[in-house]
Design a protein around this motif. Structure first.
Motif, PDB file in Angstrom:
ATOM      1  N   LEU A   1      97.944  51.630   6.597  1.00  0.00           N
ATOM      2  CA  LEU A   1      98.602  50.378   6.952  1.00  0.00           C
ATOM      3  C   LEU A   1     100.116  50.490   6.780  1.00  0.00           C
ATOM      4  O   LEU A   1     100.879  50.051   7.642  1.00  0.00           O
ATOM      5  N   ALA A   2     100.548  51.092   5.696  1.00  0.00           N
ATOM      6  CA  ALA A   2     101.990  51.271   5.469  1.00  0.00           C
ATOM      7  C   ALA A   2     102.618  52.080   6.598  1.00  0.00           C
ATOM      8  O   ALA A   2     103.707  51.763   7.080  1.00  0.00           O
ATOM      9  N   ARG A   3     101.928  53.103   7.055  1.00  0.00           N
ATOM     10  CA  ARG A   3     102.434  53.927   8.151  1.00  0.00           C
ATOM     11  C   ARG A   3     102.518  53.111   9.441  1.00  0.00           C
ATOM     12  O   ARG A   3     103.515  53.166  10.155  1.00  0.00           O
ATOM     13  N   LYS A   4     101.472  52.322   9.751  1.00  0.00           N
ATOM     14  CA  LYS A   4     101.469  51.492  10.961  1.00  0.00           C
ATOM     15  C   LYS A   4     102.612  50.485  10.959  1.00  0.00           C
ATOM     16  O   LYS A   4     103.156  50.156  12.007  1.00  0.00           O
ATOM     17  N   MET A   5     102.963  49.987   9.773  1.00  0.00           N
ATOM     18  CA  MET A   5     104.007  48.965   9.669  1.00  0.00           C
ATOM     19  C   MET A   5     105.395  49.567   9.540  1.00  0.00           C
ATOM     20  O   MET A   5     106.377  48.841   9.520  1.00  0.00           O
ATOM     21  N   GLY A   6     105.483  50.890   9.451  1.00  0.00           N
ATOM     22  CA  GLY A   6     106.778  51.552   9.358  1.00  0.00           C
ATOM     23  C   GLY A   6     107.396  51.505   7.976  1.00  0.00           C
ATOM     24  O   GLY A   6     108.613  51.647   7.828  1.00  0.00           O
ATOM     25  N   ILE A   7     106.579  51.334   6.939  1.00  0.00           N
ATOM     26  CA  ILE A   7     107.093  51.264   5.571  1.00  0.00           C
ATOM     27  C   ILE A   7     107.545  52.650   5.130  1.00  0.00           C
ATOM     28  O   ILE A   7     106.823  53.623   5.265  1.00  0.00           O
ATOM     29  N   GLU A   8     108.767  52.711   4.632  1.00  0.00           N
ATOM     30  CA  GLU A   8     109.360  53.939   4.087  1.00  0.00           C
ATOM     31  C   GLU A   8     109.438  53.807   2.579  1.00  0.00           C
ATOM     32  O   GLU A   8     110.097  52.896   2.070  1.00  0.00           O
ATOM     33  N   LEU A   9     108.802  54.709   1.853  1.00  0.00           N
ATOM     34  CA  LEU A   9     108.882  54.717   0.389  1.00  0.00           C
ATOM     35  C   LEU A   9     110.147  55.473  -0.008  1.00  0.00           C
ATOM     36  O   LEU A   9     110.298  56.634   0.335  1.00  0.00           O
ATOM     37  N   LEU A  10     111.041  54.797  -0.719  1.00  0.00           N
ATOM     38  CA  LEU A  10     112.332  55.397  -1.078  1.00  0.00           C
ATOM     39  C   LEU A  10     112.378  55.888  -2.517  1.00  0.00           C
ATOM     40  O   LEU A  10     112.958  56.937  -2.795  1.00  0.00           O
TER      41      LEU A  10
ATOM     42  N   GLN B   1     105.806  37.760  13.876  1.00  0.00           N
ATOM     43  CA  GLN B   1     104.782  36.840  14.359  1.00  0.00           C
ATOM     44  C   GLN B   1     105.173  36.337  15.745  1.00  0.00           C
ATOM     45  O   GLN B   1     106.221  36.724  16.271  1.00  0.00           O
ATOM     46  N   VAL B   2     104.381  35.488  16.339  1.00  0.00           N
ATOM     47  CA  VAL B   2     104.543  35.080  17.737  1.00  0.00           C
ATOM     48  C   VAL B   2     105.882  34.383  18.024  1.00  0.00           C
ATOM     49  O   VAL B   2     106.407  34.497  19.127  1.00  0.00           O
ATOM     50  N   VAL B   3     106.492  33.698  17.065  1.00  0.00           N
ATOM     51  CA  VAL B   3     107.769  33.022  17.303  1.00  0.00           C
ATOM     52  C   VAL B   3     108.979  33.890  16.972  1.00  0.00           C
ATOM     53  O   VAL B   3     110.109  33.430  17.006  1.00  0.00           O
ATOM     54  N   GLY B   4     108.750  35.177  16.650  1.00  0.00           N
ATOM     55  CA  GLY B   4     109.854  36.109  16.466  1.00  0.00           C
ATOM     56  C   GLY B   4     110.330  36.318  15.042  1.00  0.00           C
ATOM     57  O   GLY B   4     111.277  37.067  14.815  1.00  0.00           O
ATOM     58  N   LEU B   5     109.681  35.682  14.077  1.00  0.00           N
ATOM     59  CA  LEU B   5     110.048  35.860  12.668  1.00  0.00           C
ATOM     60  C   LEU B   5     109.182  36.960  12.052  1.00  0.00           C
ATOM     61  O   LEU B   5     108.027  37.154  12.456  1.00  0.00           O
ATOM     62  N   LEU B   6     109.733  37.644  11.050  1.00  0.00           N
ATOM     63  CA  LEU B   6     108.928  38.607  10.303  1.00  0.00           C
ATOM     64  C   LEU B   6     107.708  37.874   9.753  1.00  0.00           C
ATOM     65  O   LEU B   6     107.821  36.816   9.125  1.00  0.00           O
ATOM     66  N   HIS B   7     106.539  38.417  10.000  1.00  0.00           N
ATOM     67  CA  HIS B   7     105.278  37.798   9.586  1.00  0.00           C
ATOM     68  C   HIS B   7     105.212  37.724   8.067  1.00  0.00           C
ATOM     69  O   HIS B   7     105.530  38.701   7.376  1.00  0.00           O
ATOM     70  N   GLY B   8     104.796  36.578   7.535  1.00  0.00           N
ATOM     71  CA  GLY B   8     104.653  36.424   6.084  1.00  0.00           C
ATOM     72  C   GLY B   8     103.696  37.437   5.495  1.00  0.00           C
ATOM     73  O   GLY B   8     103.893  37.926   4.384  1.00  0.00           O
ATOM     74  N   GLY B   9     102.651  37.780   6.242  1.00  0.00           N
ATOM     75  CA  GLY B   9     101.706  38.786   5.771  1.00  0.00           C
ATOM     76  C   GLY B   9     102.336  40.157   5.642  1.00  0.00           C
ATOM     77  O   GLY B   9     101.922  40.961   4.809  1.00  0.00           O
ATOM     78  N   ALA B  10     103.357  40.435   6.459  1.00  0.00           N
ATOM     79  CA  ALA B  10     104.062  41.712   6.357  1.00  0.00           C
ATOM     80  C   ALA B  10     104.802  41.807   5.020  1.00  0.00           C
ATOM     81  O   ALA B  10     104.834  42.879   4.398  1.00  0.00           O
ATOM     82  N   HIS B  11     105.369  40.693   4.563  1.00  0.00           N
ATOM     83  CA  HIS B  11     105.995  40.663   3.242  1.00  0.00           C
ATOM     84  C   HIS B  11     104.966  41.036   2.173  1.00  0.00           C
ATOM     85  O   HIS B  11     105.253  41.815   1.265  1.00  0.00           O
ATOM     86  N   VAL B  12     103.779  40.459   2.290  1.00  0.00           N
ATOM     87  CA  VAL B  12     102.740  40.689   1.288  1.00  0.00           C
ATOM     88  C   VAL B  12     102.259  42.137   1.325  1.00  0.00           C
ATOM     89  O   VAL B  12     102.045  42.754   0.277  1.00  0.00           O
TER      90      VAL B  12
END
Length: 141
Positions: free
Chosen positions: A23-32, A50-61
């Motif tokens: 999932l981290a790879r699919k979302m483009g998460i880079e571990l620094l 999300q559909v209205v163009g904002l970063l999805h709240g679930g992506a934060h989680v």
């Protein structure tokens, strides 16, 4: 990614092989940076809106849980693993572009429980959300 010395070799191999997980790879998460007490990662907004163009709240989680889980697994050490038992998020601002950087700080590093607070900020340094996660540490069978 900076991986500290002395980590469980099996955990390091999994991190390298999976690039932090599917999932981290699919979302483009880079571990620094990774450690039990302080970890940092970043994620692009693009592809995680999300559909209205904002970063999805679930992506934060997902970003927060990725860091909290890895930090807890590092603290657990060889022969043990971390299982998430509680997570919550408070979203303060939205993002529509750029990157989100997450900083994970340990609140409790115990023998059986770890609690981390993960703060997400945009490119300008504004706080976007705060995630708190508790993991239970278990012995491997």
């Amino acid at each position: 990614m900076r991986i500290p010395d002395g980590l469980d070799p099996e955990l390091v191999a999994r991190l390298v092989e999976t690039e932090g997980g599917e999932l981290a790879r699919k979302m483009g998460i880079e571990l620094l940076e990774l450690s039990a007490s302080h970890s940092v990662a970043r994620m692009p907004v693009e592809g995680n809106r999300q559909v209205v163009g904002l970063l999805h709240g679930g992506a934060h989680v997902v970003l927060g849980e990725s860091l909290g889980s890895l930090s807890s697994a590092i603290h657990a050490g060889p022969g043990r693993y971390a299982v998430g038992i509680e997570i919550n998020a408070t979203h303060s601002r939205s993002a529509t572009e750029g990157f989100v950087t997450a900083t994970c700080e340990a609140l409790v590093l115990g023998r059986t429980l770890c609690t981390h607070e993960i703060v997400m900020r945009d490119d300008a340094g504004s706080r976007l959300s705060t995630v708190r996660m508790t993991n239970m540490l278990r012995d491997a069978r």
